[in-house]
Design an enzyme around this catalytic site. Structure first.
Site, PDB file in Angstrom:
ATOM      1  N   SER A   1       0.837  -1.521  -0.075  1.00 38.59           N
ATOM      2  CA  SER A   1       0.089   0.043  -0.555  1.00 38.59           C
ATOM      3  C   SER A   1       1.307   1.557   0.306  1.00 38.59           C
ATOM      4  O   SER A   1       0.349   2.119  -0.232  1.00 38.59           O
ATOM      5  CB  SER A   1      -0.381   0.063   1.431  1.00 38.59           C
ATOM      6  OG  SER A   1      -0.021  -0.359   2.868  1.00 38.59           O
ATOM      7  N   CYS A   2       2.242   0.765  -0.124  1.00 43.62           N
ATOM      8  CA  CYS A   2       2.891   2.208  -0.100  1.00 43.62           C
ATOM      9  C   CYS A   2       3.526   2.408  -0.764  1.00 43.62           C
ATOM     10  O   CYS A   2       4.189   3.946  -1.665  1.00 43.62           O
ATOM     11  CB  CYS A   2       3.272   1.974   1.152  1.00 43.62           C
ATOM     12  SG  CYS A   2       2.830   1.473   2.675  1.00 43.62           S
ATOM     13  N   PHE A   3       4.504   1.658  -2.007  1.00 48.47           N
ATOM     14  CA  PHE A   3       6.035   2.252  -2.774  1.00 48.47           C
ATOM     15  C   PHE A   3       5.192   2.710  -3.695  1.00 48.47           C
ATOM     16  O   PHE A   3       5.787   3.807  -4.104  1.00 48.47           O
ATOM     17  CB  PHE A   3       7.245   1.131  -2.687  1.00 48.47           C
ATOM     18  CG  PHE A   3       7.650   0.594  -1.524  1.00 48.47           C
ATOM     19  CD1 PHE A   3       7.854   1.812  -0.632  1.00 48.47           C
ATOM     20  CD2 PHE A   3       8.683  -0.177  -1.609  1.00 48.47           C
ATOM     21  CE1 PHE A   3       8.774   1.329   0.013  1.00 48.47           C
ATOM     22  CE2 PHE A   3      10.034  -1.077  -0.770  1.00 48.47           C
ATOM     23  CZ  PHE A   3       9.735  -0.049  -0.157  1.00 48.47           C
TER      24      PHE A   3
END
Ligand code: UGA
Length: 431
Positions: A264-266
């Site tokens: 969900s981040c990079f």
């Protein structure tokens, strides 16, 4: 002298909010977590974490029993006593890649509307927000209340699957502050944490978070690109990267090649950077390339399958690991999604297995048949792709594949199997 304990409100009880809240509760603070999702709050109250994190269940239950952590859907109850309000809501990517700030706006509006007269907590932004958001978006909402409310930015660096550990023992603390009074209160609040502390202004703290994720994602994309090139040059990328990392300036962490990064981040943070740079008329050549590299990387696993199997139509492929990495049930941007979709589109049958992520994956790719165990997924399979670095996959050895599969062809997309133990297996890895 005993450390002063604080009343803490956590806005947003997703993986970051819950882990952060529990870490504070374990330090003795009184924590109230708010979420607008009634189901999530009910589940937390029952002691049932709404997502998988190792050891989370036990610590959640302890926190609830001791009363140091409570959960509510009522913003007034969350903030009425608060000395610190930590905002941990999501900042997902809009369809154009730009950061969606609607949750953060709503959180700020809810906070000012519910805060009792005379209370002066510090509102601390933990959510990942583009540089300038706290000053440009959140500050005006708080100011509209006519009260001078203090704001700070304290980005989180938690890894899913280790969120509690990372919250309790961070490797650094970034405190973005506007004045010495807020800095002092935050330093005191975090006095128990033993790590370097860097105090900056708000924008710099926001940018440090993006800078970190962009660097790590670039490092993974570099490792993947290098591994692909090693295959072209017919050299072993393990040895090459091992040698590269002997350079004192290059840390070996985040240099493991595979099917690409997910989560969900990079992907979301890089997309937000790329979109923001475009809006500013300064396109980011590097980060656009990192995203392109990553978007294509999963195809290497399918190419290796095709080299061994030829035509994929009608073949049964076991897909081990459906989460974006081991240790989590999060399937967001998991590389298992494009792998499965491409295999299905090519007429293969896909049988998936994951220790905890099957439900979430099924909602995204319902045509993948799910198996109850590694063994059941491998049964009669023509080949297997290992997509997530789950601990339980690391111990698999040759006979686990040979005894169950129709043809024991294994593509290790995360480099976690031991080649020397793959006796009798056609073992391929990326790089
Ligand atoms: C990442 C960062 O590591 C955290 O510091 C940060 O707080 C978090 O994002 C966030 O912004 O909230 P996370 O998304 O949980 O944490 O996952 P990572 O462990 O960083 O892995 C990301 C992806 O890169 C995974 O798909 C993983 O399999 C892949 N990866 C990682 C590789 O392919 N090779 C590596 O060497 C390392």
């Amino acid at each position: 002298m005993p450390r002063p304990l604080s009343n803490v409100a956590i806005i947003g009880m997703g993986p970051v909010g819950l882990a952060t809240g529990l870490a504070f509760a374990l330090e003795g603070h009184d924590v109230v977590g708010l979420d607008t999702d009634t189901k999530r709050v009910e589940s937390i109250r029952r002691g049932q974490p709404p997502f998988y994190e190792p050891a989370l269940k036990e610590i959640l239950r302890d926190g609830l029993e001791s009363g140091s952590l409570r959960a509510t859907t009522h913003v007034g109850k969350a903030v009425e006593q608060a000395d610190f309000i930590f905002v941990c809501v999501g900042t997902p990517a809009r369809p154009d890649g730009y950061m969606d700030d609607s949750f953060i706006r709503r959180a700020a509006t809810d906070i000012v509307n519910a805060l009792p007269e005379g209370r002066r907590p510090i509102t601390v932004i933990k959510s990942t927000v583009l540089p300038g958001t706290t000053e440009g978006v959140i500050r005006p909402i708080l100011n509209a209340s006519g009260r001078a409310l203090s704001l700070a930015v304290n980005p989180e660096f938690l890894r899913e699957g280790r969120a509690l550990e990372d919250s309790r023992y961070p490797d650094r603390l970034i405190l973005g502050v506007e004045d010495e009074a807020a800095a002092k209160r935050l330093r005191q609040f975090y006095a128990h944490v033993r790590c370097p502390v860097l105090e900056t202004d708000l924008r710099t703290a926001e940018a440090i978070k993006y800078g970190t994720n962009a660097f790590l994602a670039t490092k993974v994309a570099y490792a993947n690109e290098m591994a692909n090139l090693c295959q072209v040059f017919r050299v072993d990328s393990d040895r090459v990267l091992e040698g590269v990392a002997l350079d004192a300036r290059i840390d070996p962490k985040f240099l493991v090649p595979g099917v690409g990064f997910g989560g969900s981040c990079f992907p979301k943070d890089l997309k937000a950077l790329v979109a923001a740079a475009k809006v500013e008329g300064k396109p980011s050549v590097l980060f656009e390339a990192v995203l392109r590299q990553n978007d294509a990387q999963y195809r290497r696993a399918i190419e290796l399958l095709r080299e061994e199997l030829g035509e994929l139509r009608g073949k049964r492929i076991a897909l081990l690991g459906l989460a974006f990495k081991g240790g989590t049930d999060d399937v967001r941007e998991s590389r298992a999604i494009p792998i499965a979709k491409d295999l299905l589109a090519e007429g293969a049958e896909v049988v998936g297995y994951d220790p905890v992520a099957m439900e979430g994956f099924h909602q995204l790719v319902p045509d993948v048949r799910l198996a109850k165990s590694v063994r059941a997924a491998l049964a009669e399979a023509d080949a297997c792709i290992l997509q997530a670095d789950w601990k339980e996959f690391e111990d698999l050895e040759g006979r686990d594949f040979v005894l169950t599969m129709r043809t024991p062809i294994v593509v290790d997309g995360r480099r976690i199997l031991t080649p020397a133990r793959m006796i009798g297996v056609t073992y391929r890895r990326i790089g």
